[in-house]
Design an enzyme around this catalytic site. Structure first.
Site, PDB file in Angstrom:
ATOM      1  N   LYS A  43       0.866  -1.182   0.000  1.00 48.35           N
ATOM      2  CA  LYS A  43       0.000   0.000   0.000  1.00 48.35           C
ATOM      3  C   LYS A  43       0.904   1.233   0.000  1.00 48.35           C
ATOM      4  O   LYS A  43       1.424   1.643   1.034  1.00 48.35           O
ATOM      5  CB  LYS A  43      -0.919  -0.001   1.219  1.00 48.35           C
ATOM      6  CG  LYS A  43      -1.950   1.117   1.224  1.00 48.35           C
ATOM      7  CD  LYS A  43      -2.899   0.963   2.405  1.00 48.35           C
ATOM      8  CE  LYS A  43      -3.936   2.068   2.395  1.00 48.35           C
ATOM      9  NZ  LYS A  43      -3.338   3.411   2.614  1.00 48.35           N
ATOM     10  N   LYS A  82      -6.422  -8.264  -2.716  1.00 52.09           N
ATOM     11  CA  LYS A  82      -7.502  -8.290  -3.704  1.00 52.09           C
ATOM     12  C   LYS A  82      -7.807  -9.726  -4.108  1.00 52.09           C
ATOM     13  O   LYS A  82      -6.886 -10.544  -4.256  1.00 52.09           O
ATOM     14  CB  LYS A  82      -7.109  -7.490  -4.953  1.00 52.09           C
ATOM     15  CG  LYS A  82      -6.881  -6.012  -4.716  1.00 52.09           C
ATOM     16  CD  LYS A  82      -6.337  -5.338  -5.963  1.00 52.09           C
ATOM     17  CE  LYS A  82      -5.996  -3.878  -5.697  1.00 52.09           C
ATOM     18  NZ  LYS A  82      -5.251  -3.268  -6.826  1.00 52.09           N
TER      19      LYS A  82
END
EC number: 6.5.1.2
Length: 673
Positions: free
Chosen positions: A113, A286
């Site tokens: 991230k 994801k």
């Protein structure tokens, strides 16, 4: 119940302000974990008391704002934020929800991230066509010319995709070494950037793309929006597509099969994060199978097929050398720890905030203690506590100061507040200087070129003693250019132009610039929209003020007291005399191509849910173009209910009463939105 409602409103106001600081000012005032904790508390309260949940709550909105400096562009597909996980249990729940929704996840993809600014890039005819920031998730800023200067982003992709419109999303960031070099090269009068994220966001929003090129931004791409149109079936395959087309992709990205393997990746990323050349603040998980994304679905704020695991704050220890006291523009006394320099999150830290004396007393913080600190979003880190095992035997408790460090006035505490204050608000040099610094800042009157250093020099030279004096600097031109201010003719002209431009800013910016306690940018905007002129606002009573959304009793009393002070009334008059605008300027631009649907004319409407524009703007359209009445509640007399995303009980009541409902998509189509 009133206490619960008040707490929810308090949390909403805080989160709105923190969102504004993070997304618009690129200058957050609280660390991520403080923001996250407040958001979790708000969500829990709204779930427990759904009657107090509103459609404009920060809990249902994508964070972010659209800057006024760039052209506003509507995203073809919303750029949603991600829900957060803070431990393994959160990740296991995420996995269980996915398993319940679909049997064919094809594993998970785990990515770093990146702590930067989200961007969406569109390619047409295999050529970079447009680049848009996330903005508020629905609308973003067109920063194409700036994106073209970033070497990591290809201007062309493979020609075999020339018949497709390709949309790629990623994160613009600044590497640590480029961040240090840029801050070192800034002029002495320029404000240093707090961290690489602020530097990246501020640079990408620069109106001068030569500055963008000079500051060496970088970008990682991580999402191919229309992958399925290209026959790509998994997210991991789309990552390979990005690599094949010369996009920069993190080499930390991995595909795993189970949630246990995802959890194992936390340790891997934690070990390498401090060795990276760029900042990461967590990992993103994801679902790999793109074909189940729509099946698993979305909320109004985030996709259900992805989640972000946030790292806990990095905590390091250093020796407390000194406690420094200062006074701010409101007279509030601050306590700052000077520490032995230490490396934290990629930068050398020498200071940490101690908030106030009560904080020092509660933590029993003493000079020479080994204190634990963590990095917040701002320049100065926070103190987390003391390592008592390393305390010196001869240490003594810290004593509170009793006099202002600037003017030596006796300090007081008002209404049992934790903060000490200097009440010499017109005679204290530091307070006066800080008021001017705040007045000229970007989210206030936005006077560029008026740095803190120049303000201090002008104040000492008796050129400016209050903010009104800024508008008389032109007559001191010869003195300023001849003095040792290091200001040349061109710089002075630019400064005067910026001062003159500030006169045309809308009322809410001036109201914010006054620095009235409990009145931040969001409330200032609502007050300006409600009262329209400074004169009307000055004469508003307590009831009229508290009727404004988000204006509580403290803010209302603060406004009344401020406008009852002769010094402040005189200041408003001085500013009006030099031509500073005192009226609200509506920044909503209506589209002359709006279709007028005859059946909507002269009807009664109720608006419910969230839209790409505010309800006030929709109300204005209905009243201006359709001569319609807009009511707050649904009844048998209601002709239409206009229903947006997350429409609530008003929609249900409309269905029961048989009231005609206009869905958001039909509304936009009818009106050329």
């Amino acid at each position: 119940m009133d206490r619960i409602k008040a707490k929810i409103n308090e949390l909403k106001q805080k989160l709105d302000q923190w969102n504004y600081e993070y997304y618009v000012l690129d200058d957050p005032s609280v660390p991520d974990h403080v923001y996250d904790q407040a958001m979790r508390e708000l969500i829990e309260l709204e779930n427990a008391y759904p009657q107090f949940k509103t459609n404009n709550s920060p809990s249902v909105r994508v964070g972010g704002f659209v800057s006024e400096k760039f052209n506003k562009v509507k995203h073809k597909r919303p750029m949603l934020s991600l829900s957060n996980a803070f431990d393994a249990n959160d990740l296991r729940k995420f996995d269980q929800d996915n398993q319940n929704a679909s049997v064919d996840l094809k594993g998970y993809v785990v990515e770093p991230k990146i702590d930067g600014l989200s961007i969406s890039i569109i390619y047409k005819n295999a050529k970079l066509h447009q680049a848009i920031t996330r903005g508020d998730g629905v609308n973003g800023e067109d920063v194409t010319s700036n994106i073209l200067t970033i070497k990591d982003i290809p201007h062309y992709i493979d020609q075999k995709y020339k018949d497709y419109e390709i949309e790629v999303r990623g994160e613009v960031y600044m590497a640590f070494h480029d961040f240090y070099e840029m801050n070192d090269n800034l002029e002495e009068s320029d404000k240093k950037f707090a961290n690489p994220r602020n530097a990246a966001a501020g640079t990408l929003r620069s109106l001068d793309n030569s500055i963008v090129a000079e500051r060496k931004l970088s970008a990682f791409m991580y999402y191919l929006v229309n992958a399925q149109e290209l026959g790509i079936k998994t997210h991991y395959e789309s990552i390979q597509f990005l690599k094949d087309n010369k996009f920069k992709v993190s080499d930390l990205i991995v595909k795993v099969d189970t949630i246990d393997e995802v959890i194992n990746q936390i340790d891997r990323y934690t070990k390498v994060r401090n060795d990276l050349s760029y900042m990461i603040d967590g990992i993103v998980i994801k679902i790999n199978n793109l074909e189940v994304y729509d099946e698993i679905g979305y909320t109004s704020k985030f996709p259900k097929w992805a989640i972000a695991y946030k790292f806990p704050a990095n905590v390091v220890s250093s020796q407390l050398l000194e406690i420094i006291n200062d006074v701010g523009r409101t007279g509030k006394i601050s306590y700052v720890a000077k520490i032995k320099p230490i490396l934290l999150d990629g930068s050398i830290v020498e200071y940490a905030t101690l908030h106030n004396f009560d904080f020092i007393k509660e933590k029993d913080i003493r000079i020479n203690d080994e204190i634990k600190i963590y990095k917040a979003g701002d320049v100065i880190p926070y103190v987390d506590g003391v390592d008592l095992s390393k305390r010196l035997a001869n240490s003594v408790p810290y004593e509170s100061i009793t006099n202002c460090p600037s003017c030596q006035s006796v300090l007081v505490r008002e209404n049992d507040e934790v903060d000490q204050r200097c009440l010499n608000i017109y005679g204290c040099k530091k307070i006066n200087i800080e008021k001017i610094v705040y007045f000229v800042s970007r989210n206030c009157m936005n006077i560029e070129g008026m740095s803190d250093a120049i303000i201090n020099k002008f104040y000492d030279a008796n050129l400016i003693k209050n903010v009104a004096d800024l508008y008389y600097l032109q007559k001191h031109k010869e003195f300023i250019l001849a003095s040792d201010f290091k200001i040349k003719d061109k710089s002075f002209s630019n400064l005067i132009n910026s001062i003159n431009n500030s006169k045309t800013r809308s009322l809410e910016f001036l109201l914010t610039a006054f620095g009235i306690r409990h009145v931040g940018p969001n409330l200032a905007k609502k007050l300006a929209k409600q009262f329209k002129t400074m004169t009307t606002l000055m004469h508003a009573n307590f009831g009229e003020l508290t009727n404004v959304d988000a204006c509580g009793e403290k803010a209302a009393l603060s406004l009344i007291n401020w406008f009852n002070d002769d010094h402040n009334v005189s200041l408003v008059n001085q500013l009006q005399q030099v031509g500073v605008n005192m009226e609200y300027i509506d920044d909503f631009i209506y589209d002359d191509n709006i279709n007028i649907i005859d059946e909507y004319k002269n009807k009664t409407f109720v608006i419910t849910g969230s839209f790409s524009i505010s309800r006030d703007e929709i109300k204005t359209i209905l009243e201006k173009y359709y001569h319609a009445k807009v009511k707050n509640s649904v009844s048998k007399k209601t002709d239409y209910v206009l229903a947006g995303i997350e429409a609530g009980t008003k929609l249900e009541k409309a269905k029961l009463l048989g009231v005609k409902i206009i869905e958001n998509e039909f509304w936009k189509k009818d009106n050329n939105f």
